[in-house]
Design an enzyme around this catalytic site. Structure first.
Site, PDB file in Angstrom:
ATOM      1  N   GLY A 244       4.319  -6.163  -3.733  1.00 48.59           N
ATOM      2  CA  GLY A 244       3.419  -5.512  -3.253  1.00 48.59           C
ATOM      3  C   GLY A 244       3.494  -5.333  -1.857  1.00 48.59           C
ATOM      4  N   ASP A 245       2.208  -4.778  -1.214  1.00 52.38           N
ATOM      5  CA  ASP A 245       2.378  -4.696   0.255  1.00 52.38           C
ATOM      6  C   ASP A 245       3.374  -3.438   0.447  1.00 52.38           C
ATOM      7  OD1 ASP A 245       0.088  -6.260   0.427  1.00 52.38           O
ATOM      8  OD2 ASP A 245       1.659  -7.914   0.969  1.00 52.38           O
TER       9      ASP A 245
ATOM     10  N   LYS B 282       1.187   1.329  -0.272  1.00 51.20           N
ATOM     11  CA  LYS B 282       0.417   2.186  -1.267  1.00 51.20           C
ATOM     12  C   LYS B 282      -0.799   2.829  -0.445  1.00 51.20           C
ATOM     13  CE  LYS B 282       0.100  -1.646  -3.678  1.00 51.20           C
ATOM     14  NZ  LYS B 282       0.958  -2.541  -3.031  1.00 51.20           N
TER      15      LYS B 282
ATOM     16  N   GLY C 246      -4.754  -5.859  -0.517  1.00 50.37           N
ATOM     17  CA  GLY C 246      -5.109  -5.345   0.560  1.00 50.37           C
ATOM     18  C   GLY C 246      -4.424  -4.095   1.167  1.00 50.37           C
ATOM     19  N   HIS C 247      -5.089  -3.119   1.036  1.00 47.34           N
ATOM     20  CA  HIS C 247      -4.181  -1.699   1.212  1.00 47.34           C
ATOM     21  C   HIS C 247      -4.883  -1.314   2.709  1.00 47.34           C
ATOM     22  CE1 HIS C 247      -4.180  -1.380  -3.214  1.00 47.34           C
ATOM     23  NE2 HIS C 247      -3.512  -1.994  -2.685  1.00 47.34           N
TER      24      HIS C 247
ATOM     25  N   THR D  37      -3.788 -15.623  -4.165  1.00 43.56           N
ATOM     26  CA  THR D  37      -4.643 -15.216  -2.839  1.00 43.56           C
ATOM     27  C   THR D  37      -5.870 -16.007  -3.089  1.00 43.56           C
ATOM     28  OG1 THR D  37      -5.472 -13.448  -4.421  1.00 43.56           O
ATOM     29  CG2 THR D  37      -3.785 -13.003  -3.087  1.00 43.56           C
TER      30      THR D  37
ATOM     31  N   GLN E 194      -0.975  -4.411  -6.166  1.00 45.64           N
ATOM     32  CA  GLN E 194       0.287  -5.425  -6.027  1.00 45.64           C
ATOM     33  C   GLN E 194       1.539  -4.372  -6.213  1.00 45.64           C
ATOM     34  OE1 GLN E 194      -2.677  -6.266  -8.522  1.00 45.64           O
ATOM     35  NE2 GLN E 194      -3.192  -7.020  -6.246  1.00 45.64           N
TER      36      GLN E 194
ATOM     37  N   THR F 101       0.950 -11.540 -10.886  1.00 48.94           N
ATOM     38  CA  THR F 101      -0.340 -11.713 -10.674  1.00 48.94           C
ATOM     39  C   THR F 101      -0.688 -11.526 -12.174  1.00 48.94           C
ATOM     40  OG1 THR F 101      -2.217 -10.538  -9.748  1.00 48.94           O
ATOM     41  CG2 THR F 101      -0.434  -9.123 -10.536  1.00 48.94           C
TER      42      THR F 101
ATOM     43  N   ARG G 239      -1.353 -14.483   5.470  1.00 48.15           N
ATOM     44  CA  ARG G 239      -0.086 -15.404   5.344  1.00 48.15           C
ATOM     45  C   ARG G 239       1.035 -14.695   5.954  1.00 48.15           C
ATOM     46  NH1 ARG G 239      -0.017 -17.151  -0.867  1.00 48.15           N
ATOM     47  NH2 ARG G 239      -1.110 -14.844  -1.155  1.00 48.15           N
TER      48      ARG G 239
ATOM     49  N   VAL H  65       7.550   6.599   8.653  1.00 42.64           N
ATOM     50  CA  VAL H  65       8.061   6.031  10.050  1.00 42.64           C
ATOM     51  C   VAL H  65       7.018   5.495  10.869  1.00 42.64           C
ATOM     52  CG1 VAL H  65      10.242   7.529   9.799  1.00 42.64           C
ATOM     53  CG2 VAL H  65       7.963   8.362  11.108  1.00 42.64           C
ATOM     54  N   GLY H  66       5.944   5.317  10.329  1.00 45.53           N
ATOM     55  CA  GLY H  66       4.870   4.506  11.114  1.00 45.53           C
ATOM     56  C   GLY H  66       3.622   4.584  10.272  1.00 45.53           C
TER      57      GLY H  66
HETATM   58  P1  GDP Z   1      -0.565  -1.684   0.222  1.00 45.76           P
HETATM   59  O1  GDP Z   1      -1.046  -3.085  -0.271  1.00 45.76           O
HETATM   60  O2  GDP Z   1       0.610  -1.556  -0.569  1.00 45.76           O
HETATM   61  O3  GDP Z   1      -1.411  -0.840   0.491  1.00 45.76           O
HETATM   62  O4  GDP Z   1       0.128  -2.126   1.800  1.00 45.76           O
HETATM   63  P2  GDP Z   1      -0.333  -2.943   3.150  1.00 45.76           P
HETATM   64  O5  GDP Z   1      -1.444  -2.140   3.591  1.00 45.76           O
HETATM   65  O6  GDP Z   1      -0.784  -4.224   2.598  1.00 45.76           O
HETATM   66  O7  GDP Z   1       0.790  -3.093   3.862  1.00 45.76           O
HETATM   67  C1  GDP Z   1       1.599  -2.277   4.625  1.00 45.76           C
HETATM   68  C2  GDP Z   1       1.291  -2.180   6.074  1.00 45.76           C
HETATM   69  O8  GDP Z   1       2.290  -1.323   6.695  1.00 45.76           O
HETATM   70  C3  GDP Z   1       0.116  -1.783   6.701  1.00 45.76           C
HETATM   71  O9  GDP Z   1      -0.045  -2.476   7.846  1.00 45.76           O
HETATM   72  C4  GDP Z   1       0.272  -0.293   6.967  1.00 45.76           C
HETATM   73  O10 GDP Z   1      -0.664   0.239   7.963  1.00 45.76           O
HETATM   74  C5  GDP Z   1       1.870  -0.435   7.580  1.00 45.76           C
HETATM   75  N1  GDP Z   1       2.518   0.890   7.483  1.00 45.76           N
HETATM   76  C6  GDP Z   1       2.520   1.820   6.295  1.00 45.76           C
HETATM   77  N2  GDP Z   1       3.531   2.596   6.385  1.00 45.76           N
HETATM   78  C7  GDP Z   1       4.256   2.135   7.638  1.00 45.76           C
HETATM   79  C8  GDP Z   1       5.450   2.784   8.073  1.00 45.76           C
HETATM   80  O11 GDP Z   1       5.985   3.633   7.892  1.00 45.76           O
HETATM   81  N3  GDP Z   1       5.715   1.798   9.290  1.00 45.76           N
HETATM   82  C9  GDP Z   1       4.993   0.808   9.636  1.00 45.76           C
HETATM   83  N4  GDP Z   1       5.647   0.394  10.800  1.00 45.76           N
HETATM   84  N5  GDP Z   1       4.084   0.451   9.286  1.00 45.76           N
HETATM   85  C10 GDP Z   1       3.708   1.143   8.190  1.00 45.76           C
HETATM   86  P1  IMO Z   2      -1.432  -5.207  -2.544  1.00 43.93           P
HETATM   87  O1  IMO Z   2      -2.174  -4.294  -3.636  1.00 43.93           O
HETATM   88  C1  IMO Z   2       1.248  -8.897  -2.235  1.00 43.93           C
HETATM   89  C2  IMO Z   2       0.681 -12.299  -4.875  1.00 43.93           C
HETATM   90  C3  IMO Z   2      -0.081 -13.388  -4.383  1.00 43.93           C
HETATM   91  C4  IMO Z   2       0.470 -14.206  -5.341  1.00 43.93           C
HETATM   92  C5  IMO Z   2       0.549 -13.841  -6.859  1.00 43.93           C
HETATM   93  C6  IMO Z   2      -0.494 -14.080  -7.563  1.00 43.93           C
HETATM   94  O2  IMO Z   2      -1.960  -5.550  -1.317  1.00 43.93           O
HETATM   95  O3  IMO Z   2      -0.009  -4.985  -2.723  1.00 43.93           O
HETATM   96  P2  IMO Z   2      -3.179 -13.633  -7.392  1.00 43.93           P
HETATM   97  O4  IMO Z   2      -4.326 -13.852  -6.366  1.00 43.93           O
HETATM   98  O5  IMO Z   2      -2.934 -12.132  -7.737  1.00 43.93           O
HETATM   99  O6  IMO Z   2      -3.266 -14.388  -8.811  1.00 43.93           O
HETATM  100  O7  IMO Z   2      -1.709 -14.069  -6.864  1.00 43.93           O
HETATM  101  O8  IMO Z   2       0.627 -12.142  -6.523  1.00 43.93           O
HETATM  102  N1  IMO Z   2      -0.394 -11.110  -4.501  1.00 43.93           N
HETATM  103  C7  IMO Z   2       0.192 -10.007  -3.770  1.00 43.93           C
HETATM  104  N2  IMO Z   2       1.190  -9.804  -2.873  1.00 43.93           N
HETATM  105  N3  IMO Z   2       0.362  -7.855  -2.406  1.00 43.93           N
HETATM  106  C8  IMO Z   2      -0.671  -7.905  -3.086  1.00 43.93           C
HETATM  107  O9  IMO Z   2      -1.592  -6.797  -3.381  1.00 43.93           O
HETATM  108  C9  IMO Z   2      -0.843  -9.271  -3.809  1.00 43.93           C
HETATM  109  N4  IMO Z   2      -1.809  -9.327  -4.711  1.00 43.93           N
HETATM  110  C10 IMO Z   2      -1.430 -10.538  -5.438  1.00 43.93           C
HETATM  111  O10 IMO Z   2       0.721 -13.653  -2.973  1.00 43.93           O
HETATM  112  O11 IMO Z   2       2.245 -14.403  -5.053  1.00 43.93           O
HETATM  113 MG    MG Z   3      -1.487  -5.207   0.710  1.00 46.10          MG
END
Ligand code: GDP
Ligand code: IMO
Ligand code: MG
Length: 428
Positions: A12-13, A16, A40-41, A128, A226, A241, A305, A416-417
């Site tokens: 995850g994170d 996307k 959280g996107h 979460t 995720q 998840t 976290r 790259v950002g």
């Molecule tokens: P998602 O859940 O997969 O949509 O990802 P999140 O938004 O939770 O986490 C990605 C984080 O990286 C966010 O704070 C974005 O703004 C940031 N981000 C995305 N692409 C880049 C990158 O290329 N470089 C940096 N430094 N940050 C990025």
């Molecule tokens: P995005 O879409 C990162 C993790 C939680 C926990 C496990 C189970 O932003 O990538 P849950 O609440 O789904 O039952 O928790 O999955 N988890 C994530 N980790 N990014 C997420 O979503 C996540 N959604 C759930 O931290 O380990």
């Molecule tokens: Mg996220």
């Protein structure tokens, strides 16, 4: 039939949200199809940062239709709060419809999430706390489930009363301190009928809508939440998840046929992060991990976290890219590694003295993994201003080429950002 999917290939994170936002302009419809407000996107453009949880990251383009499909578990209160937040930022959310098949997160799901987070091995899943697992459990269990469509039927209030009667003793036995009658059915009914009234114009049969859209040649973008290693069936169970968050979940979640999928962009960070419990073979619980956390601002979008950080794990990514059917890769957050003199990549696992390139199916074997690393030279230059492949330092290109070779899938995008502009379309 033309559908493109964006799926995270790690835990995850992977950023996307940024890629969905970028690809939205080439599509007519953007669909969120699994998970819930555990996601959280983040999308950044024009100097503004938007955080989305349930709303598809395509919402910023008003000519695109957004859909929350039947595989999602929806918390009406947080959904409506998110809509209000977007409207306050001047983003119209009129172009967003919701599946009447989506399951509804109810107050008892939060209680159950809180009380049933621990696994039998004594380690917490570290959820979460958004009620996700308990809602999916009730969906599969059927008898105590509520779908969005049910909110508009005459027997809704009775359903809630019956479920509260069944759940109250269960919650009491798990946690006597909370009292015997903690679920107040009448209040729940009143609250949810209020939410239902506000969502009414949006709730529809999105499966029929998407099938018609495919027939009429519309282009659909599917936004995964995720990541594949959190997939309920194919991830690091039980530290996962509760939905199919790898590529295998796209069709069941959205309600579209497998043959409609033309392209699947696997999203990977240039390193690895994980939030919550469970094994993480390449974790760097040391100053390197802290450096990555600081440079990448690796703190949860939803729960704040600190994310656990480590090197890129090519064994895991090779597995999840194949499992998900990735046709392309997007390598994200490459800039976060820019200051490091050397960068490591895990190319093999050693389990009980035996080397393997295969990701283990059992969590106990994953715990035993000794990662085998290769070391690549860093580039030690700021790359956040690069907009073309040719502008990247040679060592940064070589790092991306190594990932491509190890994962076995072409890299289409390098990021790259966080901003839309900080994106490189690879020509190599
Ligand atoms: P998602 O859940 O997969 O949509 O990802 P999140 O938004 O939770 O986490 C990605 C984080 O990286 C966010 O704070 C974005 O703004 C940031 N981000 C995305 N692409 C880049 C990158 O290329 N470089 C940096 N430094 N940050 C990025
Ligand atoms: P995005 O879409 C990162 C993790 C939680 C926990 C496990 C189970 O932003 O990538 P849950 O609440 O789904 O039952 O928790 O999955 N988890 C994530 N980790 N990014 C997420 O979503 C996540 N959604 C759930 O931290 O380990
Ligand atoms: Mg996220």
């Amino acid at each position: 039939m033309a559908a493109t999917c964006v799926v995270g290939l790690q835990w995850g994170d992977e950023a996307k949200g940024k890629i969905v936002d970028l690809l939205t302009e080439q599509n007519d419809i953007v669909v969120r199809y699994q998970g819930g407000s555990n996601a959280g996107h983040t999308v950044v453009f024009d100097g503004k940062k938007y955080k989305l949880s349930l709303i598809p990251s395509g919402i910023f383009r008003s000519n695109v239709q957004c859909v929350i499909a039947g595989g999602v578990v929806l918390n009406p209160q947080s959904f409506l709060g998110e809509i209000d937040g977007m409207i306050a930022h001047g983003i119209s959310c009129e172009n967003l419809i919701l599946s009447d098949r989506a399951h509804v997160i109810m107050p008892w799901h939060f209680e159950e999430d809180r009380l049933m987070n621990r696994t039998t091995s004594g380690e917490d899943i570290g959820t979460t706390m958004r009620g996700i697992g308990p809602c999916y459990r009730d969906k599969v269990g059927r008898s105590w489930a509520i779908r969005l469509g049910d909110l508009y039927r005459d027997n809704f209030a009775n359903r809630v009363r019956m479920i509260c009667e069944a759940k109250n003793p269960i919650l009491y036995s798990l946690d006597p301190e909370g009292g015997e009658h903690r679920l107040d059915a009448e209040k729940i009914v009143a609250d949810y009928l209020g939410y239902a009234a506000r969502m009414k114009g949006r709730v529809t049969d999105t499966t029929a809508y998407l099938l018609d859209a495919l027939d009429s040649g519309k282009k659909i973008l599917l936004e995964g939440a995720q990541g594949a290693l959190l997939d309920i069936d194919h991830g690091t169970f039980p530290y996962v998840t509760s939905s199919n968050s790898s590529g295998v979940g796209v069709c069941s979640g959205a309600g579209i046929p497998a043959r409609s999928i033309q392209k699947l962009v696997g999203i990977i960070k240039a390193y690895t992060t994980r939030v919550g419990g469970g094994p993480f073979p390449t974790e760097q619980d040391n100053e390197i991990g802290q450096h990555i956390r600081d440079e990448g601002n690796e703190y949860g979008t939803v729960t704040k976290r600190p994310r656990r950080c480590g090197w890129f794990d090519a064994v895991a990514a090779y597995y999840t890219a194949r499992l998900s059917g990735a046709t392309d890769l997007a390598v994200m957050l490459l800039d976060v590694l820019s200051k490091l003199p050397e960068i490591q990549i895990c190319t093999e696992y050693e389990i009980d003295g035996v080397r393997t390139k295969h990701f283990p199916s059992h969590v106990d074997d994953l715990r035993k993994v000794k990662p085998i690393f290769i070391t690549l030279p860093g580039w030690q230059k700021d790359i956040t201003g690069c907009t073309k492949w040719a502008e990247l330092p040679e060592n940064a290109k070589n790092y991306v080429r190594k990932i491509r070779e190890l994962v076995g899938v072409p890299v289409e995008i390098v990021s790259v950002g966080p901003d839309r502009q900080q994106t490189i379309f690879v020509e190599d």
